[in-house]
Design an enzyme around this catalytic site. Structure first.
Site, mmCIF file in Angstrom:
data_model
loop_
_atom_site.group_PDB
_atom_site.id
_atom_site.type_symbol
_atom_site.label_atom_id
_atom_site.label_comp_id
_atom_site.label_asym_id
_atom_site.label_seq_id
_atom_site.Cartn_x
_atom_site.Cartn_y
_atom_site.Cartn_z
ATOM 1 N N GLU A 133 0.840 -1.208 0.000
ATOM 2 C CA GLU A 133 0.000 0.000 0.000
ATOM 3 C C GLU A 133 0.871 1.252 0.000
ATOM 4 O O GLU A 133 0.568 2.232 -0.677
ATOM 5 C CB GLU A 133 -0.903 0.030 1.243
ATOM 6 C CG GLU A 133 -1.994 -1.003 1.217
ATOM 7 C CD GLU A 133 -2.711 -1.047 2.553
ATOM 8 O OE1 GLU A 133 -3.852 -0.575 2.629
ATOM 9 O OE2 GLU A 133 -2.125 -1.542 3.536
ATOM 10 N N LYS A 136 15.075 -11.699 1.017
ATOM 11 C CA LYS A 136 15.020 -10.370 1.614
ATOM 12 C C LYS A 136 14.533 -10.580 3.036
ATOM 13 O O LYS A 136 13.366 -10.900 3.266
ATOM 14 C CB LYS A 136 14.060 -9.488 0.816
ATOM 15 C CG LYS A 136 13.933 -8.084 1.344
ATOM 16 C CD LYS A 136 13.378 -7.193 0.248
ATOM 17 C CE LYS A 136 12.702 -5.940 0.747
ATOM 18 N NZ LYS A 136 13.349 -5.231 1.830
HETATM 19 S S1 IVH Z 1 20.893 -5.470 -0.573
HETATM 20 C C1 IVH Z 1 21.894 -0.993 -2.196
HETATM 21 N N1 IVH Z 1 20.130 -7.775 0.348
HETATM 22 O O1 IVH Z 1 15.906 -4.474 2.295
HETATM 23 C C2 IVH Z 1 20.934 -1.750 -1.338
HETATM 24 N N2 IVH Z 1 19.057 -5.813 1.171
HETATM 25 O O2 IVH Z 1 14.010 -2.657 1.029
HETATM 26 C C3 IVH Z 1 21.549 -3.013 -0.878
HETATM 27 N N3 IVH Z 1 17.363 -6.257 2.900
HETATM 28 O O3 IVH Z 1 17.729 -1.509 2.760
HETATM 29 C C4 IVH Z 1 20.581 -3.841 -0.142
HETATM 30 N N4 IVH Z 1 17.598 -8.455 2.933
HETATM 31 O O4 IVH Z 1 17.707 -3.307 4.668
HETATM 32 C C5 IVH Z 1 19.948 -6.440 0.387
HETATM 33 N N5 IVH Z 1 19.564 -9.889 1.122
HETATM 34 C C6 IVH Z 1 19.390 -8.564 1.157
HETATM 35 C C7 IVH Z 1 18.457 -7.966 2.010
HETATM 36 C C8 IVH Z 1 18.311 -6.580 1.988
HETATM 37 C C9 IVH Z 1 16.949 -7.414 3.454
HETATM 38 C C10 IVH Z 1 16.824 -4.932 3.257
HETATM 39 C C11 IVH Z 1 17.857 -3.838 3.374
HETATM 40 C C12 IVH Z 1 17.444 -2.813 2.360
HETATM 41 C C13 IVH Z 1 15.979 -3.071 2.264
HETATM 42 C C14 IVH Z 1 15.387 -2.496 1.014
#
Ligand code: IVH
Length: 677
Positions: free
Chosen positions: A35, A112
């Site tokens: 959302e 993620k």
């Molecule tokens: S890479 C340049 N890898 O998701 C950004 N992020 O919604 C690099 N996150 O700010 C981030 N798991 O806090 C990356 N395997 C993963 C992740 C991850 C969780 C989070 C992170 C990011 C947010 C974005």
């Protein structure tokens, strides 16, 4: 009249800012990420169409909060663009390919993890700081709480001079369930989901409470690296593992759009069985030199993207909206639903947050609503299925419903929640139960059934009324024979000589839990002194080098910031509460901190203990009490400053840590010996 673009832009910007704040600072989002993305996309579309009406860039939100030192990131910490459908993902890959020299694209794909981003700085191989994302350029220094996570290496061999390792701090499902089981047993409201709890814990100023909630971390990203040392993210991942950092065990390498998509599908199939919360997959270009070529916007890299898994949703009938009254009088509207199966459990209730939320979504009784569960235990009501609205459904009138229910409530201008003006029956019962509970005055025999009767018979209004009840009053209770009356009187007598912190905790001051009550007792040493404290007894403004007042402040009592201080001040300024204190004094309750000397034990006084595992005869709380009474301190985590680790059956990582640091490990018998028993 339809909304003009100018008004719509203004409204959407306010909404984006409000929801960013709820998510990043308050750790209590009211809408789903999906959302939120829709509001943000609509705003972006409008601002692109009307550049003259566009406001300044809203950035990626900001998590910085009061009470922390701030620190710059050596490389910015960006966010990720979200995709929800395959076409969007394909478009990402095509855009990326367009920015790079023609060649096959190699990606890494991993879950993620739903937590909070953290940046760990290593200087010459030594961990120097842990910083939150903040506004992407500058974040809060949360090293103290992050240092409580045992699996983060303090030193690494062969590291570049400066290395920023990025990762996600999260809470495992099992730990989340454990903490909520404790809350449930203590009659406290449950935490909504592991993400919000992890985010709140990272920012907790109460160290001991932070240590009690076990956080985990997974490392996945590279910030600054000087001199540069890695060619690909896969190489970096290998090195992280060799250094001992936790990384994702579902990390995979994939070729091209097709390969990456297959990896996303595999993660989607696996996600419900993982021991940690996930809300999608992250796809990143493997080659670090090509990442630099692809570049970034001010918010997102062009070389990485998130694919968000659809949360579990269902449609069901909203039978009625009921009002739940908390111990402090806050009223929360609750959706009473036709039970429906959602993400493996039957859902029959969902929170509606507050009156504005119901109005914003125009939720009416009799509507069919879409509900969703994404990690949280309490499902969210996303919105109404308008096609299915009965023709006679009436807009929900919050205030008249309160009146119908006989709830006399108001709300302050800035507050979202209505609050009862005077306590209701339920509140009186719950306040009394809290007052008498195990972590408060511990009045034996005073449980729910007794509390209900005391309130219904008009014997108790304020919880402190219970202190002045005489045997003839107790005799009015159902099934109370002479023996039970005697027991109750003995229970009350015992409660009168308990520690000061219990009396403080028993008052039920908002934001004052057991740990804070202990800190307050130790600091103020009497309830009187606490009740007369002023704001500057809690926080002092910092003064700059030239004597000018700075915006930041220092806390006088570690762990007690502005919010708790204000809550205390407002509590004690209420004349009703001052009457409660009078009643406590009159009843002869102990309201002073015992001088530690009397019972201080030389071998224990001033020493720091960590309790771990199950002890043969003592509960954690009992062992803690014994140590504290003898003048010792109990901490939640093992460090070089720990003097003794008291280990019982099934002691886990704290025992390993003690052995690693050479801290003395004793068992219950050893503790009893130190106590001179
Ligand atoms: S890479 C340049 N890898 O998701 C950004 N992020 O919604 C690099 N996150 O700010 C981030 N798991 O806090 C990356 N395997 C993963 C992740 C991850 C969780 C989070 C992170 C990011 C947010 C974005």
């Amino acid at each position: 009249m339809p909304e003009s673009p100018r008004d719509e832009i203004r409204r959407l910007r306010r909404e984006v800012e409000r929801h960013e704040d709820l998510y990043r600072r308050k750790h209590a989002p009211e809408i789903s990420d999906y959302e939120f993305d829709q509001i943000r996309d609509r705003l972006q579309e409008l601002e692109a169409a009307h550049p003259d009406l566009a406001g300044p860039d809203l950035g990626i939100g900001d998590d910085r909060s009061e009470g922390f030192e701030q620190r710059d990131h050596a490389e910015p910490m960006l966010s990720l663009d979200n995709t929800y459908r395959r076409e969007q993902f394909t478009a990402f890959v095509e855009r990326l390919a367009g920015k790079l020299p023609a060649q096959g694209l190699h990606f890494v794909v991993e879950p993620k993890v739903d937590g909070v981003a953290i940046s760990l700085t290593y200087e010459k191989g030594v961990l120097t700081h842990a910083v939150t994302r903040g506004n992407g350029f500058r974040g809060d220094d949360v090293t103290a709480n992050i240092a409580l996570i045992p699996e983060i290496p303090r030193r690494i061999k062969g590291a570049p001079d400066l290395l920023e390792i990025r990762g996600e701090v999260y809470m495992r499902m099992e730990e989340f369930a454990r903490l909520n089981a404790e809350r449930e047993a203590a009659g406290e409201p449950l935490y909504a989901n592991p993400r919000n709890l992890a985010a709140g814990t990272v920012k907790l100023l109460d160290r001991e409470e932070a240590a009690r909630r076990r956080l985990s971390v997974v490392c996945y990203g590279l910030g600054a690296c000087r001199p540069s040392a890695f060619r690909t993210l896969s190489d970096f991942n290998q090195r992280l593992k060799a250094w001992g950092f936790p990384t994702s065990d579902l990390f995979t390498v994939a070729d091209g759009e097709d390969g990456a998509w297959k990896a996303i599908e595999r993660l989607d199939a696996a996600r419900r069985t993982l021991p940690y919360p996930t809300d999608g997959a992250v796809v990143k270009l493997d080659r670090i030199d090509l990442q630099a070529v692809a570049g970034a916007t001010s918010k997102f890299p062009h070389w990485a993207v998130a694919f968000k898994f659809p949360p579990d949703q269902a449609e069901t009938l909203l039978r009625a909206i009921s009002m739940q009254v908390g111990r402090t009088g806050v009223i929360t509207p609750v959706a009473e639903l036709e039970p429906v199966l959602l993400a493996g459990s039957t859902v029959s209730r969902a929170t509606l947050h507050n009156a504005d939320e119901i109005a914003r979504k125009d939720i009416r009784e009799g509507d069919t609503v879409r509900i969703q569960k994404a990690g949280e235990i309490i499902p969210q009501v996303l919105g109404v299925v308008l096609d299915k609205r009965p023709s006679d459904a009436q807009p929900f009138d919050f205030e008249s419903r309160l009146r119908e229910l006989g709830l006399d409530a108001t709300r302050d201008a800035e507050e979202a929640a209505y609050k009862l003006r005077a306590p209701s029956r339920e509140m009186r019962i719950r306040r009394l139960m809290h007052f008498a509970s195990k972590h408060c005055l511990d009045i034996e025999g005073l449980g729910e059934a007794v509390a209900e009767q005391l309130v219904d018979l008009g014997l108790v209004d304020a919880p402190t009324d219970v202190l002045s009840l005489e045997p003839q009053h107790w005799a009015l209770l159902d099934k109370f024979k002479e023996k039970s009356v005697d027991n109750m009187m003995a229970g009350l007598e015992a409660a009168k000589s308990r520690e000061l912190w219990r009396a403080i905790h028993a008052l039920g001051i908002p934001n004052v839990g057991m740990q804070t009550a202990k800190d307050l007792a130790r600091h103020f040493r009497s309830l009187d002194a606490l009740a007369h404290a002023k704001l500057d007894n809690y926080i002092v403004q910092r003064v700059g080098k030239k004597g000018q007042e700075l915006k930041s402040f220092d806390t006088v009592i570690s762990g007690i910031g502005k919010e708790v201080a204000n809550s205390l001040l407002s509590y004690f300024s209420d004349p009703n509460h001052r009457d409660w204190l009078k009643a406590m004094r009159k009843a002869g309750l102990n309201l002073e901190e015992a001088a530690t000397t009397g019972s201080a034990v030389q071998a224990v006084a001033g020493k720091t203990f960590v309790l771990t595992g199950t002890l043969p005869t003592l509960s954690r709380d009992q062992a803690r009490d014994l140590v504290e009474k003898a003048g010792g301190k109990v901490s939640g985590s093992v460090s070089k400053k720990t003097d003794y680790v008291v280990a019982g059956e099934e002691a886990g990582s704290k025992l390993d840590k003690a052995q690693e640091l050479g801290v003395a490990v004793i068992d219950e018998a050893g503790l009893r010996k130190l106590l001179g028993e």
